[in-house]
Enzyme design. Structure first.
Site, mmCIF file in Angstrom:
data_model
loop_
_atom_site.group_PDB
_atom_site.id
_atom_site.type_symbol
_atom_site.label_atom_id
_atom_site.label_comp_id
_atom_site.label_asym_id
_atom_site.label_seq_id
_atom_site.Cartn_x
_atom_site.Cartn_y
_atom_site.Cartn_z
ATOM 1 N N GLU A 28 0.235 5.496 -1.585
ATOM 2 C CA GLU A 28 -0.271 6.388 -2.640
ATOM 3 C C GLU A 28 -1.627 5.902 -3.156
ATOM 4 O O GLU A 28 -2.050 4.774 -2.861
ATOM 5 C CB GLU A 28 0.721 6.473 -3.804
ATOM 6 N N LYS A 162 9.909 -0.122 -13.657
ATOM 7 C CA LYS A 162 9.659 -1.036 -14.781
ATOM 8 C C LYS A 162 10.496 -0.618 -15.967
ATOM 9 O O LYS A 162 10.797 0.555 -16.137
ATOM 10 C CB LYS A 162 8.229 -0.870 -15.277
HETATM 11 N N1 PSU Z 1 4.707 2.743 -11.797
HETATM 12 C C1 PSU Z 1 4.035 1.610 -11.504
HETATM 13 N N2 PSU Z 1 2.759 1.679 -11.032
HETATM 14 C C2 PSU Z 1 2.142 2.881 -10.825
HETATM 15 C C3 PSU Z 1 2.868 4.080 -11.121
HETATM 16 C C4 PSU Z 1 4.147 3.957 -11.597
HETATM 17 O O1 PSU Z 1 4.571 0.541 -11.669
HETATM 18 O O2 PSU Z 1 0.966 2.911 -10.413
HETATM 19 C C5 PSU Z 1 2.223 5.419 -10.862
HETATM 20 C C6 PSU Z 1 2.754 6.033 -9.554
HETATM 21 O O3 PSU Z 1 1.706 6.751 -8.940
HETATM 22 C C7 PSU Z 1 3.823 6.996 -10.046
HETATM 23 C C8 PSU Z 1 3.181 7.482 -11.319
HETATM 24 O O4 PSU Z 1 4.102 8.044 -9.155
HETATM 25 O O5 PSU Z 1 2.600 6.321 -11.889
HETATM 26 C C9 PSU Z 1 4.191 8.099 -12.265
HETATM 27 O O6 PSU Z 1 3.516 8.730 -13.296
HETATM 28 P P1 PSU Z 1 4.338 9.702 -14.283
HETATM 29 O O7 PSU Z 1 5.238 8.787 -15.041
HETATM 30 O O8 PSU Z 1 3.258 10.335 -15.124
HETATM 31 O O9 PSU Z 1 5.023 10.679 -13.392
#
Ligand code: PSU
Ligand code: MN
Length: 306
Positions: A28, A162
């Protein structure tokens, strides 16, 4: 082999590997643009690609550049994603907008899964999954990553989620949606910086071949959707849960005070935790991504061999 979707732009290397049925691992790009500071973000992106190559698979970092979904990126593109303020965080909701407007977008787990599937890629490596946020019973903030795992046939290797999220509710949501959550070599669901979350892993497997067999079994049965392969951070790199817990609480409290929500929530929390730990969390984050890349390459090889 399925022909990749005509709206995707694949590098020659990725196109050739897919045509040959060789192992390919998707990566990603939100982790680059919104997940880590510069220059560690581009260093991480480069290193992860190298680890996947060393593991005998072809890396395919995914993003939208000038409105074109790209599968496989060169160094200039990684640098752009790592530095440009014009790169939006793009989840599935945002894909048609950036494509139609000809903009740049860094893809989240959800949108990367979707584009990987359109390309014909079955294995995807990241750091952490999005999930059900703490307080979701009030805010309805559930990452589109959860929905996407229920829809799209891609196995995602992560270090779990996390504890900025509600891990228990995330596991419940994934269960409801029929997503296998399988831990690598442990009975406990890992909590990203920490090996331990206090939550049992729904399933455990111990070898890349077993993960590949589970993926094949799922999709042969017509069970649509992804597989969450959760891989604990190595012992020597982890930040124990009791050390990071208070820091996460502090970052969450600051987020509430500032009224930050929606797509800004996750990037704010990730950035704040790096600041409060003075970079220690970033070191752990990079280590766990590298560890996931090693496993992902092996799983992709085993799956390609089936
Ligand atoms: N969790 C992490 N590092 C990240 C992300 C999540 O530890 O970089 C990023 C990933 O791209 C994940 C996104 O898909 O955040 C999720 O965002 P949201 O909670 O807005 O869906
Ligand atoms: Mn959200």
């Amino acid at each position: 082999m399925n022909t990749p979707h005509p709206d995707l732009e694949l590098t020659d290397e990725v196109a050739q590997a897919l045509a040959d049925g060789a192992p390919v691992v998707a990566l990603e790009s939100t982790i680059i643009s919104h997940g880590m500071p510069y220059p560690q973000n581009v260093e991480m992106a480069t290193e992860v690609e190298r680890i996947i190559r060393d593991g005998g698979a072809v890396p395919a970092t995914i993003a939208v550049l000038d409105g074109r979904p790209r599968v496989g990126l060169d160094q200039d593109a990684l640098e752009l994603l790592a530095t440009s303020p014009d790169v939006a965080k793009v989840s599935v909701r945002d894909l048609p907008y950036v494509v139609a407007q000809g903009k740049h977008g860094a893809t989240t787990v959800a949108s990367t899964m979707r584009l990987a599937a359109l390309a014909g890629i079955s294995v995807f490596v990241t750091g952490g999954l999005g999930g059900v946020h703490r307080g979701a019973e009030r805010t309805y903030d559930v990452s589109a990553d959860v929905t996407e795992l229920s829809l799209t046939d891609v196995a995602v290797v992560s270090a779990g989620v996390k504890s900025i999220l509600d891990i228990g509710l995330t596991l419940e949501a994934l269960e409801t949606l029929g997503v296998p959550v399988v831990a690598n070599g442990t009975g406990e669901f890992p909590a990203f910086f920490s090996r331990s979350s206090g939550h049992e892993a729904p399933m455990r497997l111990d070898t890349p071949a077993e993960f590949a067999a589970l993926m094949a079994a799922k999709w042969r049965l017509g069970l649509a959707g992804g597989v969450a392969i959760v891989n604990p951070i190595p012992v020597e790199d982890e930040i124990p849960a009791d050390e990071i817990g208070g820091i996460i609480e502090q970052a969450l409290a600051e987020m509430d005070e500032k009224g930050i929500h929606g797509k800004e929530a996750t990037p704010f929390l990730l950035g704040r935790i790096v600041e409060i730990t003075q970079g220690a969390s970033l070191t752990a984050n990079i280590a766990l991504v590298n560890n996931n890349a090693r496993l992902g390459a092996q799983v992709a090889r085993e799956y390609a061999a089936l």
